[in-house]
Design a protein around this motif. Structure first.
Motif, short mmCIF file in Angstrom:
data_model
loop_
_atom_site.label_atom_id
_atom_site.label_comp_id
_atom_site.label_asym_id
_atom_site.label_seq_id
_atom_site.Cartn_x
_atom_site.Cartn_y
_atom_site.Cartn_z
N LEU A 1 -7.13 32.56 40.82
CA LEU A 1 -6.60 31.46 40.02
C LEU A 1 -7.55 30.27 40.15
O LEU A 1 -7.99 29.92 41.24
CB LEU A 1 -5.20 31.06 40.51
N SER A 2 -7.83 29.64 39.02
CA SER A 2 -8.66 28.43 38.99
C SER A 2 -7.94 27.37 38.20
O SER A 2 -7.52 27.61 37.06
CB SER A 2 -10.03 28.74 38.37
N LEU A 3 -7.76 26.19 38.80
CA LEU A 3 -7.15 25.03 38.14
C LEU A 3 -8.14 23.89 38.21
O LEU A 3 -8.50 23.44 39.31
CB LEU A 3 -5.84 24.65 38.82
N LEU A 4 -8.57 23.40 37.08
CA LEU A 4 -9.57 22.34 37.05
C LEU A 4 -9.13 21.25 36.07
O LEU A 4 -8.98 21.50 34.87
CB LEU A 4 -10.94 22.89 36.63
N GLU A 5 -8.89 20.05 36.63
CA GLU A 5 -8.50 18.90 35.82
C GLU A 5 -9.70 17.97 35.66
O GLU A 5 -10.29 17.53 36.65
CB GLU A 5 -7.35 18.16 36.48
N THR A 6 -10.06 17.70 34.42
CA THR A 6 -11.15 16.77 34.10
C THR A 6 -10.59 15.63 33.27
O THR A 6 -9.43 15.69 32.82
CB THR A 6 -12.26 17.51 33.32
N PRO A 7 -11.34 14.60 33.03
CA PRO A 7 -10.83 13.49 32.20
C PRO A 7 -10.46 13.91 30.79
O PRO A 7 -9.70 13.19 30.12
CB PRO A 7 -11.99 12.50 32.20
N SER A 8 -10.97 15.03 30.32
CA SER A 8 -10.71 15.41 28.93
C SER A 8 -9.73 16.57 28.78
O SER A 8 -9.12 16.72 27.73
CB SER A 8 -12.02 15.79 28.23
N ALA A 9 -9.58 17.42 29.81
CA ALA A 9 -8.75 18.61 29.65
C ALA A 9 -8.39 19.19 31.00
O ALA A 9 -8.97 18.82 32.04
CB ALA A 9 -9.48 19.66 28.81
N ILE A 10 -7.41 20.07 30.96
CA ILE A 10 -7.04 20.87 32.11
C ILE A 10 -7.36 22.32 31.77
O ILE A 10 -6.89 22.84 30.74
CB ILE A 10 -5.55 20.73 32.46
N THR A 11 -8.15 22.97 32.63
CA THR A 11 -8.54 24.36 32.38
C THR A 11 -7.89 25.25 33.42
O THR A 11 -7.99 24.99 34.63
CB THR A 11 -10.07 24.52 32.45
N VAL A 12 -7.19 26.26 32.94
CA VAL A 12 -6.54 27.25 33.81
C VAL A 12 -7.23 28.58 33.53
O VAL A 12 -7.33 29.00 32.38
CB VAL A 12 -5.04 27.34 33.53
N ARG A 13 -7.67 29.23 34.60
CA ARG A 13 -8.30 30.54 34.44
C ARG A 13 -7.69 31.49 35.46
O ARG A 13 -7.67 31.19 36.66
CB ARG A 13 -9.80 30.44 34.61
N VAL A 14 -7.19 32.62 34.98
CA VAL A 14 -6.59 33.64 35.84
C VAL A 14 -7.30 34.96 35.57
O VAL A 14 -7.36 35.40 34.42
CB VAL A 14 -5.07 33.79 35.58
N ALA A 15 -7.85 35.56 36.64
CA ALA A 15 -8.55 36.83 36.52
C ALA A 15 -7.91 37.83 37.46
O ALA A 15 -7.41 37.47 38.53
CB ALA A 15 -10.03 36.67 36.85
N ASP A 16 -7.89 39.09 37.05
CA ASP A 16 -7.30 40.14 37.89
C ASP A 16 -8.27 41.30 38.00
O ASP A 16 -9.27 41.38 37.30
CB ASP A 16 -5.96 40.61 37.29
N SER A 17 -7.95 42.20 38.92
CA SER A 17 -8.77 43.40 39.14
C SER A 17 -8.17 44.62 38.46
O SER A 17 -8.41 45.74 38.90
CB SER A 17 -8.91 43.65 40.65
N GLY A 18 -7.40 44.41 37.40
CA GLY A 18 -6.76 45.50 36.70
C GLY A 18 -7.69 46.21 35.75
O GLY A 18 -8.92 46.02 35.78
N PRO A 19 -7.13 47.01 34.85
CA PRO A 19 -7.96 47.80 33.94
C PRO A 19 -8.59 47.00 32.82
O PRO A 19 -9.41 47.52 32.06
CB PRO A 19 -6.98 48.83 33.38
N GLY A 20 -8.24 45.73 32.65
CA GLY A 20 -8.82 44.93 31.59
C GLY A 20 -8.08 45.08 30.27
O GLY A 20 -7.04 45.75 30.18
N VAL A 21 -8.61 44.44 29.24
CA VAL A 21 -7.99 44.45 27.91
C VAL A 21 -8.97 45.06 26.93
O VAL A 21 -10.15 44.65 26.87
CB VAL A 21 -7.63 43.02 27.46
N ALA A 22 -8.49 46.04 26.17
CA ALA A 22 -9.34 46.67 25.15
C ALA A 22 -9.70 45.64 24.08
O ALA A 22 -8.87 44.78 23.73
CB ALA A 22 -8.63 47.86 24.53
N PRO A 23 -10.91 45.67 23.55
CA PRO A 23 -11.32 44.67 22.54
C PRO A 23 -10.39 44.63 21.33
O PRO A 23 -10.13 43.56 20.78
CB PRO A 23 -12.73 45.12 22.16
N GLU A 24 -9.86 45.81 20.91
CA GLU A 24 -9.00 45.81 19.73
C GLU A 24 -7.62 45.18 20.01
O GLU A 24 -6.88 44.87 19.10
CB GLU A 24 -8.80 47.25 19.22
N ASN A 25 -7.31 44.98 21.31
CA ASN A 25 -6.01 44.37 21.67
C ASN A 25 -6.14 42.91 22.05
O ASN A 25 -5.16 42.31 22.53
CB ASN A 25 -5.37 45.14 22.82
N ALA A 26 -7.32 42.32 21.86
CA ALA A 26 -7.54 40.95 22.30
C ALA A 26 -6.64 39.95 21.59
O ALA A 26 -6.33 38.89 22.13
CB ALA A 26 -9.01 40.56 22.10
#
Length: 584
Positions: free
Chosen positions: A465-490
């Motif tokens: 999990l990554s939480l980053l607050e800047t003067p212009s925006a808040i960015t949330v990034r969550v990554a997992d070690s799962g099987p991923g997402v197929a491009p056609e299901n994006a």
């Protein structure tokens, strides 16, 4: 199939087609009689005009008769006028032929006693023209015609009045009436046949229902549609909206919709696809800006006829929220139960050390166990200032640890005590972490060949999990070690109800990401998904482990534009974990 209901009152026991036919036949009969009478009246007036013209023609012929002209020119030959008048009367079957001089004295008359006497009415042919009318004379009512009588010099010397008896007119009318009656009867018969055909067609159109039943069904429908707490929308065979009850207007936010198609009243999306039948299925979950709805669309037909479709809309906002909360509580309960078991094991270890007299080892074990949880909380608080977010992350990490998943907070994470969009941010982070933990468990299970032991997966099942607050925006990034997402299901993964896994417990799948996307759009942000391997390729990092899906959310602050650098930083969160990020 509709069931007939008995009704009391007028018309009971009579079929709709019979009642319609009887009513129309009565109307046709009355109108036929009135038409017949009016036609007879008009024909009588026409016959009067015809007989008046006939009388005028006879009068004109008599006015040119040489015998009458000679008798009028020579008073000594006056008897010739009566003789000629009687001859013309007999030949024309007129009621009378009366010759009058300019003084109004009669020179001929069917009543001999009136010859030589004056008439009461004035002479009307002095203008040299013929005149017609109805005469109520001594011989009765007659169609009368008067023509000027001229002498040898051409001057008007008198008047010839001819009458045709009224009974001739009546007789002619009675001879014509049977023909008129026949025509009226034919028209009445044709009208009755057309009425019968119309009644049968109406009977088929109403599916055999009687008038009282139709009225009762209408009353029942209005009471039911506007009384139930479920939205109902009906469509005709062409897809136009024919019925919208009050609950459907409230849930869908539509007002003037009758006669329109779904595309005319709803924006493009899953809800419109369900309503118009583009997206088939039963109990389809649809998220709107305010509600979580369960929608069903069923075609309607009767006796082989397609009548359209009916859509029911049920509000499941509170229930789905409660079910998801209940599922979270159950997860926490399971985690607490596991922690209780772990606590019991620790007490057994401590009791054994004390029983063996290993007091120093027991003290070190107690201090190590007591400081682990405190160290976890403190590690999160160093980067996240808001206590609600700290509690959420700690709770999620505890549940994830019991499932064999380790959650890592990136070292560069930074969130203040009062971040903007806090309520939405909590929901977004919670849902993304839940989905990431599920994906990590699935990936670890696939890697271990189905082995689900916590120790077996602890090393491979990860979430960053990554939480980053800047003067212009808040960015949330969550990554997992799962099987991923197929491009056609994006794109489709953010649709309501879309999921690759079955429902777990009471929680409905396919709502978390859809809710996250709606919250992000509501705050004017963006959400993207990619695979960890693609992120690694972009940064050239090597993590040495399979990388799954990476969800990135950017929430701009009020009056600002999202920072592009914040959106591209830390493309591979697992790289931070490998370099010393906190894990719990």
């Amino acid at each position: 199939m509709f069931r007939r209901r008995p009704r009391r009152g007028q018309g009971q026991g009579r079929r709709l087609s019979t009642r319609i036919l009887a009513s129309q036949v009565a109307i046709l009969a009355v109108t036929s009689v009135i038409g017949f009478v009016l036609f007879a009246w008009a024909q009588r007036a026409q016959l009067d005009r015809e007989y008046e013209q006939r009388a005028l023609s006879i009068a004109e012929v008599a006015a040119w008769d040489p015998q009458i002209r000679a008798g009028m020119a020579d008073p000594a030959e006056g008897s010739l006028v009566q003789t000629a008048a009687e001859r013309i009367t007999a030949a024309s079957k007129a009621s009378y032929v009366v010759v009058i001089d300019l003084r109004g004295v009669r020179h001929s008359h069917p009543v001999a006693g009136l010859i030589g006497k004056r008439v009461a009415e004035p002479i009307v042919v002095l203008d040299g023209l013929g005149h017609v009318g109805i005469d109520q004379g001594a011989t009765g009512r007659s169609a009368n015609g008067k023509a000027p009588l001229r002498g040898p010099s051409g001057a008007i010397i008198g008047e010839v009045s001819v009458g045709i008896p009224e009974n001739n007119v009546i007789g002619q009318l009675w001879r014509e009436l049977p023909t008129f009656a026949l025509y009226a009867g034919i028209a009445l018969a044709v009208g009755c046949a057309a009425s019968y055909a119309l009644a049968r067609r109406l009977k088929r159109s109403t599916f055999g229902l009687e008038l009282e039943e139709i009225a009762g069904l209408l009353q029942d429908r209005e009471a039911m549609l506007h009384g139930i707490r479920e939205g109902v929308i009906a469509f005709d065979p062409r897809g136009n909206i024919t019925v919208v009850n009050d609950e459907a207007r409230r849930l869908l936010g539509i007002d003037a919709a009758l006669g329109l198609k779904p595309k005319d009243v709803l924006p493009e999306g899953r809800l419109r696809d369900v309503l118009d039948g583009t997206l088939p299925g039963t109990d389809l979950t649809v998220l709107t800006d305010r509600y979580c709805l369960v929608v069903n669309r069923m075609p309607v037909g009767l006796r082989g006829r397609e009548l359209g479709a009916v859509v029911t809309v049920r509000d499941r906002t509170e229930m789905v929220g409660l079910l998801r909360e209940l599922d979270s509580v159950r997860g926490l309960t399971d985690a607490l139960r596991a922690q209780q078991h772990e606590f019991t094991n620790r007490m057994h270890i401590l009791a054994g050390l004390l029983d063996l007299g290993e007091h120093d080892a027991a003290f070190e074990y107690v201090m190590e166990s007591a400081g682990a949880e405190a160290a976890l909380t403190e590690s999160v608080r160093q980067r996240v200032g808001n206590p609600m977010m700290v509690g959420l992350i700690v709770a999620k990490s505890t549940v994830a640890a019991e499932r064999g998943v380790g959650i890592t907070l990136s070292e560069e994470s930074q969130l203040g005590e009062e971040p903007p969009h806090l309520r939405g941010l909590l929901t977004i982070v919670g849902n993304l972490l839940d989905n990431a933990v599920d994906a990590a468990v699935s990936g670890a299970a696939a890697t271990a060949g189905g082995a689900m032991a916590g120790g077996a997966m602890a090393g491979s099942a990860r979430v960053c999990l990554s939480l980053l607050e800047t003067p212009s925006a808040i960015t949330v990034r969550v990554a997992d070690s799962g099987p991923g997402v197929a491009p056609e299901n994006a794109e489709v993964i953010f649709e309501d109800g879309w999921s690759t896994r079955p429902d777990r417990g009471t929680a409905r799948r396919g709502l978390g990401l859809a809710l996250v996307k709606r919250l992000v759009q509501h705050h004017g942000g963006t959400i993207t998904v990619s695979n960890g391997a693609e992120a690694e390729a972009g940064t050239g990092a090597e993590t040495g482990a399979a990388a799954g899906a990476v969800f990135t959310v950017v929430l701009p602050l009020s009056g600002s534009v999202p920072d592009p650098a914040a959106r591209t930083a830390h493309a591979n969160p697992f790289e931070l974990a490998a370099s010393g990020g906190d894990r719990w």
